[in-house]
Motif scaffolding. Structure first.
Motif, PDB file in Angstrom:
ATOM      1  N   LEU A 186       0.791  -1.252  -0.187  1.00 34.22           N
ATOM      2  CA  LEU A 186      -0.128   0.135  -0.146  1.00 34.22           C
ATOM      3  C   LEU A 186       0.737   1.119  -0.204  1.00 34.22           C
ATOM      4  O   LEU A 186       0.534   2.242  -0.457  1.00 34.22           O
ATOM      5  CB  LEU A 186      -0.839   0.010   1.193  1.00 34.22           C
ATOM      6  N   GLY A 187       2.026   1.072   0.273  1.00 32.24           N
ATOM      7  CA  GLY A 187       2.988   2.338   0.284  1.00 32.24           C
ATOM      8  C   GLY A 187       3.274   2.613  -0.913  1.00 32.24           C
ATOM      9  O   GLY A 187       3.378   3.811  -1.430  1.00 32.24           O
ATOM     10  N   GLU A 188       3.636   1.556  -1.800  1.00 35.98           N
ATOM     11  CA  GLU A 188       4.082   1.473  -3.171  1.00 35.98           C
ATOM     12  C   GLU A 188       2.980   2.326  -3.964  1.00 35.98           C
ATOM     13  O   GLU A 188       3.311   3.135  -4.836  1.00 35.98           O
ATOM     14  CB  GLU A 188       4.456   0.116  -3.660  1.00 35.98           C
ATOM     15  N   TRP A 189       1.654   1.587  -3.791  1.00 33.46           N
ATOM     16  CA  TRP A 189       0.323   2.235  -4.269  1.00 33.46           C
ATOM     17  C   TRP A 189       0.236   3.810  -3.878  1.00 33.46           C
ATOM     18  O   TRP A 189       0.181   4.764  -4.889  1.00 33.46           O
ATOM     19  CB  TRP A 189      -0.815   1.511  -3.769  1.00 33.46           C
ATOM     20  N   TRP A 190       0.569   4.374  -2.675  1.00 31.32           N
ATOM     21  CA  TRP A 190       0.320   5.510  -2.342  1.00 31.32           C
ATOM     22  C   TRP A 190       1.224   6.519  -3.075  1.00 31.32           C
ATOM     23  O   TRP A 190       0.991   7.588  -3.635  1.00 31.32           O
ATOM     24  CB  TRP A 190       0.519   5.561  -0.765  1.00 31.32           C
ATOM     25  N   GLN A 241       3.004   5.808  -5.844  1.00 35.57           N
ATOM     26  CA  GLN A 241       2.837   6.043  -7.209  1.00 35.57           C
ATOM     27  C   GLN A 241       1.781   6.988  -7.616  1.00 35.57           C
ATOM     28  O   GLN A 241       1.842   7.530  -8.487  1.00 35.57           O
ATOM     29  CB  GLN A 241       2.668   4.597  -7.561  1.00 35.57           C
ATOM     30  N   ASP A 242       0.866   6.872  -6.683  1.00 33.41           N
ATOM     31  CA  ASP A 242      -0.573   7.728  -6.782  1.00 33.41           C
ATOM     32  C   ASP A 242      -0.147   9.125  -6.517  1.00 33.41           C
ATOM     33  O   ASP A 242      -0.858  10.018  -7.188  1.00 33.41           O
ATOM     34  CB  ASP A 242      -1.734   7.126  -6.062  1.00 33.41           C
ATOM     35  N   THR A 243       0.589   9.512  -5.428  1.00 30.84           N
ATOM     36  CA  THR A 243       0.663  11.033  -4.793  1.00 30.84           C
ATOM     37  C   THR A 243       1.987  11.462  -5.102  1.00 30.84           C
ATOM     38  O   THR A 243       2.024  12.605  -5.111  1.00 30.84           O
ATOM     39  CB  THR A 243       0.517  10.829  -3.425  1.00 30.84           C
ATOM     40  N   GLY A 244       2.945  10.654  -5.422  1.00 31.31           N
ATOM     41  CA  GLY A 244       4.423  11.160  -5.301  1.00 31.31           C
ATOM     42  C   GLY A 244       5.083  11.563  -3.749  1.00 31.31           C
ATOM     43  O   GLY A 244       5.931  12.041  -3.524  1.00 31.31           O
ATOM     44  N   LEU A 245       4.018  11.220  -2.860  1.00 31.42           N
ATOM     45  CA  LEU A 245       4.361  11.797  -1.482  1.00 31.42           C
ATOM     46  C   LEU A 245       4.967  10.556  -0.599  1.00 31.42           C
ATOM     47  O   LEU A 245       4.398   9.508  -0.866  1.00 31.42           O
ATOM     48  CB  LEU A 245       3.323  12.360  -0.927  1.00 31.42           C
ATOM     49  N   PRO A 246       5.536  10.818   0.469  1.00 32.63           N
ATOM     50  CA  PRO A 246       5.990   9.777   1.530  1.00 32.63           C
ATOM     51  C   PRO A 246       4.590   9.286   2.024  1.00 32.63           C
ATOM     52  O   PRO A 246       3.381  10.092   1.950  1.00 32.63           O
ATOM     53  CB  PRO A 246       6.952  10.414   2.438  1.00 32.63           C
ATOM     54  N   ILE A 247       4.486   8.393   2.771  1.00 33.94           N
ATOM     55  CA  ILE A 247       3.421   7.606   3.436  1.00 33.94           C
ATOM     56  C   ILE A 247       3.416   7.989   4.931  1.00 33.94           C
ATOM     57  O   ILE A 247       4.471   7.684   5.574  1.00 33.94           O
ATOM     58  CB  ILE A 247       3.312   6.084   3.145  1.00 33.94           C
ATOM     59  N   PRO A 248       2.474   8.684   5.379  1.00 33.09           N
ATOM     60  CA  PRO A 248       2.435   9.164   6.767  1.00 33.09           C
ATOM     61  C   PRO A 248       1.786   8.050   7.619  1.00 33.09           C
ATOM     62  O   PRO A 248       0.618   7.872   7.588  1.00 33.09           O
ATOM     63  CB  PRO A 248       1.508  10.515   6.509  1.00 33.09           C
ATOM     64  N   LEU A 249       2.662   7.437   8.643  1.00 34.05           N
ATOM     65  CA  LEU A 249       2.213   6.394   9.256  1.00 34.05           C
ATOM     66  C   LEU A 249       1.825   6.745  10.712  1.00 34.05           C
ATOM     67  O   LEU A 249       0.478   7.015  11.173  1.00 34.05           O
ATOM     68  CB  LEU A 249       3.180   5.130   9.299  1.00 34.05           C
TER      69      LEU A 249
END
Length: 270
Positions: free
Chosen positions: A163-167, A169-177
């Motif tokens: 889901l991080g890879e999906w996020w 690719q979709d946003t160009g942003l880091p994933i906020p956990l």
């Protein structure tokens, strides 16, 4: 008077907060430390139980009236997202999926990703029970976080989605956990930010200083997994969210609100 702090026992949190918790940060108050999984801290923060607390970004819409997001100390990054695991199946049609909490960032990302094809059932399951439960057929799939990225192959499970890879690719942003919050009226957010940044810098300057504390709380992780965990989750965003970090949080919570999953939020910055 001591300030109460609640974080997870995971290596990234113990590494980051070692100096602060052990009185090594000049000018910082005594810290009363509680370890708890993020699903527990999300609920505790809603009750205002801690002065400083680690929560899921997904929980912020319910917490920001009483807490301020700090620009440091949390878990954001790239290549560190939750995984959707199965024991051989390739889709979630009709599936029962085990997730680690209903207000976790992992579950929010899962809901955004699976919106067009939701599974049949969701069950909230303690994190440590998810992979064994998928492996033995109790659940059709599981949503996992943290060190499970490195250990799921030993359960003979398959990652059908990162889901991080999906996020990314979709946003160009880091994933906020995970986010660090300061309770309004209880602790000055600017001071808390300075204390935590000093603690992070001290951890990087002398990693060996926190080693015993990290390993003692690492829930039986092997040393190499502990190192991988810290290297992945303690990064430039831990010291300073910066523009990309705040943009990531805004994007996640904005999409969640637009989808009707969470209330809208404003004013993330200090």
């Amino acid at each position: 008077m001591a300030l109460s702090l609640a974080v997870s026992p995971c290596p990234n949190d113990t590494f980051v907060f070692h100096a602060l918790v052990h009185g090594k940060v000049k000018g910082a108050p005594e810290i009363d430390l509680t370890f708890a999984d993020v699903d527990v801290t999300n609920t505790a923060a809603e009750k205002g139980e801690f002065d400083l607390v680690k929560v899921s970004y997904a929980a912020l819409p319910w917490l920001l009236d009483d807490y301020q997001l700090l620009p440091c100390g949390g878990a954001l990054g790239r290549g560190c997202g939750p995984l959707v695991l199965t024991n051989g199946r390739t889709d979630l049609a009709g599936a029962t999926v085990a997730v680690p909490g209903d207000r976790t960032t992992a579950y929010l990302l899962f809901r955004l990703w699976s919106a067009g094809n939701p599974p049949a059932n969701i069950e909230i399951v303690p994190f440590h029970e998810i992979m064994p439960g998928v492996a033995d057929g109790t659940y059709d799939a599981g949503l996992v976080i943290h060190e499970a990225r490195f250990t799921y192959p030993r359960y003979n499970l398959t990652a059908i989605q990162d889901l991080g890879e999906w996020w990314e690719q979709d946003t160009g942003l880091p994933i906020p956990l995970g986010a660090i919050l300061a309770k309004r009226g209880s602790v000055d957010p600017a001071q808390a930010t300075e204390w935590i940044r000093r603690s992070v810098s001290m951890a990087w300057a002398d990693p060996s200083a926190s080693e015993e504390f990290v390993v003692a709380n690492a829930q039986e992780m092997e040393p190499e997994v502990v190192k991988q965990h810290i290297d992945l989750y303690v990064n430039e965003f831990t010291l300073d969210l910066g523009d990309d970090g705040f943009a990531a949080a805004d994007a996640l919570l904005g999409r969640a609100a637009a989808a009707g999953i969470t209330p809208a939020v404003k004013g993330l910055t200090l």
